[in-house]
Each structure stands twice: as C-alpha cells, then as structure tokens.
Design a protein around this motif. Structure first.
Motif, short mmCIF file in Angstrom:
data_model
loop_
_atom_site.label_atom_id
_atom_site.label_comp_id
_atom_site.label_asym_id
_atom_site.label_seq_id
_atom_site.Cartn_x
_atom_site.Cartn_y
_atom_site.Cartn_z
N THR A 171 0.83 -1.20 0.00
CA THR A 171 0.00 0.00 0.00
C THR A 171 0.86 1.25 0.00
O THR A 171 0.61 2.20 -0.77
N ALA A 172 1.89 1.27 0.83
CA ALA A 172 2.79 2.42 0.88
C ALA A 172 3.48 2.63 -0.46
O ALA A 172 3.64 3.77 -0.92
N ALA A 173 3.89 1.53 -1.09
CA ALA A 173 4.55 1.64 -2.39
C ALA A 173 3.60 2.20 -3.44
O ALA A 173 3.99 3.06 -4.25
N ALA A 174 2.36 1.71 -3.46
CA ALA A 174 1.39 2.18 -4.46
C ALA A 174 1.09 3.67 -4.27
O ALA A 174 1.00 4.42 -5.25
N LEU A 175 0.92 4.10 -3.03
CA LEU A 175 0.65 5.52 -2.76
C LEU A 175 1.85 6.38 -3.15
O LEU A 175 1.69 7.46 -3.73
N ARG A 176 3.05 5.91 -2.84
CA ARG A 176 4.25 6.67 -3.18
C ARG A 176 4.39 6.82 -4.69
O ARG A 176 4.66 7.91 -5.21
N GLU A 177 4.21 5.72 -5.41
CA GLU A 177 4.34 5.76 -6.86
C GLU A 177 3.28 6.67 -7.49
O GLU A 177 3.57 7.40 -8.44
N ALA A 178 2.06 6.64 -6.97
CA ALA A 178 1.01 7.50 -7.51
C ALA A 178 1.34 8.98 -7.30
O ALA A 178 1.07 9.82 -8.15
N GLN A 179 1.93 9.29 -6.15
CA GLN A 179 2.33 10.67 -5.90
C GLN A 179 3.49 11.07 -6.81
O GLN A 179 3.51 12.19 -7.35
N GLU A 180 4.45 10.17 -7.02
CA GLU A 180 5.60 10.49 -7.85
C GLU A 180 5.23 10.61 -9.32
O GLU A 180 5.74 11.48 -10.04
N GLU A 181 4.32 9.76 -9.79
CA GLU A 181 4.01 9.72 -11.22
C GLU A 181 2.98 10.77 -11.64
O GLU A 181 3.12 11.39 -12.70
N ILE A 182 1.93 10.93 -10.84
CA ILE A 182 0.85 11.83 -11.26
C ILE A 182 0.51 12.89 -10.22
O ILE A 182 -0.47 13.62 -10.37
N GLY A 183 1.30 13.00 -9.16
CA GLY A 183 1.07 14.03 -8.16
C GLY A 183 -0.19 13.84 -7.35
O GLY A 183 -0.76 14.81 -6.84
N LEU A 184 -0.66 12.59 -7.22
CA LEU A 184 -1.87 12.32 -6.45
C LEU A 184 -1.55 12.38 -4.96
O LEU A 184 -0.79 11.56 -4.44
N ASP A 185 -2.13 13.35 -4.27
CA ASP A 185 -1.87 13.55 -2.84
C ASP A 185 -2.45 12.40 -2.04
O ASP A 185 -3.65 12.11 -2.14
N PRO A 186 -1.64 11.70 -1.23
CA PRO A 186 -2.17 10.59 -0.42
C PRO A 186 -3.31 11.01 0.49
O PRO A 186 -4.14 10.16 0.87
N ALA A 187 -3.38 12.29 0.84
CA ALA A 187 -4.48 12.76 1.68
C ALA A 187 -5.83 12.68 0.97
O ALA A 187 -6.87 12.69 1.62
N MET A 188 -5.81 12.57 -0.37
CA MET A 188 -7.04 12.48 -1.16
C MET A 188 -7.41 11.03 -1.46
O MET A 188 -8.34 10.76 -2.19
N VAL A 189 -6.64 10.09 -0.88
CA VAL A 189 -6.78 8.67 -1.22
C VAL A 189 -7.09 7.86 0.04
O VAL A 189 -6.46 8.04 1.07
N GLU A 190 -8.07 6.96 -0.06
CA GLU A 190 -8.38 6.02 1.03
C GLU A 190 -8.21 4.60 0.51
O GLU A 190 -9.08 4.10 -0.22
N PRO A 191 -7.11 3.92 0.84
CA PRO A 191 -6.96 2.52 0.41
C PRO A 191 -8.06 1.64 1.02
O PRO A 191 -8.40 1.78 2.19
N ILE A 192 -8.60 0.73 0.20
CA ILE A 192 -9.71 -0.10 0.62
C ILE A 192 -9.29 -1.55 0.84
O ILE A 192 -9.61 -2.18 1.84
N GLY A 193 -8.57 -2.11 -0.12
CA GLY A 193 -8.16 -3.51 -0.03
C GLY A 193 -7.33 -3.90 -1.24
O GLY A 193 -7.09 -3.08 -2.13
N GLY A 194 -6.88 -5.15 -1.28
CA GLY A 194 -6.00 -5.59 -2.35
C GLY A 194 -6.54 -6.76 -3.14
O GLY A 194 -7.51 -7.41 -2.74
#
Length: 212
Positions: free
Chosen positions: A99-122
C-alpha cells in the motif's frame, strides 16, 4: 431515493461497501500471499524466473457513477512506452508494504496527494512475464483531487467508467508472442485508448473478485 439508486452497484457507496467485504485486507503480509497468480493462471515461469514485488494503485474516483483513473506512459520510456497503466512500480526496501509503495508511486508519477486517497483492499498477486509479482491496491479517490504529471513517466491521464470495465462483454482476448512463447491476454478498448496486457489482466482480476 429511487429503486435504481439501491440497485446500482457502481454508485460509490455501494461499490466501496462491496469492495471492503470482498477484497484482501490491506494488512495481509506479502509473504502470506500466494506466490503465483490467480488472475493469470496460464503463465508458466521460464527456467531461472525470479519474481520481484511491485505494487499498483487502482484509483476509483468517487463521482456520481464511479470511474477508474488510468495513465498513459510517456513515449520516451525505455519499456512499455505509450501503454495504458495504473500508477505504480517496484516495492522499495523503504516502503512499509504494498500500500505504501502504491501511494508513493502515484504521488511520484501523477502528483496524487495521499491525503485524497483512502486505500480499501487488495487483489491477489498478478505475475507478469517481466518477472514482477504485482499487488494491486484498490482505493477511493476524492473527486476534487488535483494531479501534476511527471513528464518523464506519464504524458496523460483519463477516467473510464467503472461500469464499463466491470462488464465482461468488454473483456476481449488476444494472443501475443513474447520471446517465442504465445500468451493469451485481455484487452479492453475504450474510446481511443487501448487497455491491454497487465493492466487489463488486473482489471479482469478486480471483476472476478467483486462481480463474478
């Protein structure tokens, strides 16, 4: 509220209720997950194959009818240039989990702020022919999110209705040869976008876990 409101599985509240019940818990350790793909069961690892862990984010945007946020990789990339993908990449030693890796990559690639994201499941891991064992993390994304694309990796983003991607009639199959081996792959053409390969396989896995 109409009867249709109660029956629409792609209203965000209905979809996320279903996802919380049926997806793998986020706290499931990587080592406890199967070291083979239930999404890509025909994949036969070649001799000497070594799987490396990677993670992608499946961003479900909370609109009146949910959408899936996808990226188009820049043409300058050495591998998979111009392909449609989820934000993601390999899991680094500094990442606490997938989960941490996916959030980090999304922020690095498209600038998606983790504060706007709620992980649900895998999802169950997807084993790619490139040697990656990919864990996909489904997440709720606020509709007022703001993106800043990293031009070295992504040249565009777009949204696809979740209902389109979760309709099996839109899941076509194609065959491709890689290094002398013939593979059956999914593809899901949408407007001018050619969604196929690993991305389409992960989408198919989401459908099979939640709606099949």
């Amino acid at each position: 509220m109409t009867r249709q409101d109660f029956e629409d599985p792609f209203r965000p509240d209905h979809f996320f209720d279903r996802a919380r019940k049926l997806l793998l818990p986020l706290e499931t350790p990587l080592a406890a997950r199967p070291n083979e793909s239930v999404i890509n069961p025909e994949f036969i690892p070649p001799r000497g194959f070594i799987s490396r862990d990677a993670a992608v984010l499946i961003p479900i945007v909370e609109r009146s009818t949910a959408t899936v946020l996808l990226t188009r990789r820049t043409l300058q990339l050495r591998k998979h240039a111009g392909q449609i993908a989820f934000p993601g990449g390999k899991i680094d030693p500094t990442d606490a989990d997938a989960t941490a890796a996916a959030l980090r990559e999304a922020q690095e690639e498209i600038g998606l702020d983790p504060a706007m994201v709620e992980p649900i499941g895998g999802l169950d891991p997807y084993i790619a022919g490139t040697g990656y064992r990919i864990t996909a993390i489904v997440a709720r994304v606020a509709p007022d999110h703001h993106l800043v694309l990293n031009p070295a990796e992504v040249d565009a983003t777009f949204e696809v209705p979740l209902s389109f991607l979760m309709t099996p009639e839109n899941h076509q199959t194609i065959s491709r040869d890689f290094d002398g081996v013939r593979y059956s792959l999914y593809e899901m053409p949408y407007d001018q976008h050619h969604i196929w390969g690993v991305t389409a396989g992960i989408i198919r896995g989401l459908y099979e876990r939640l709606f099949r």
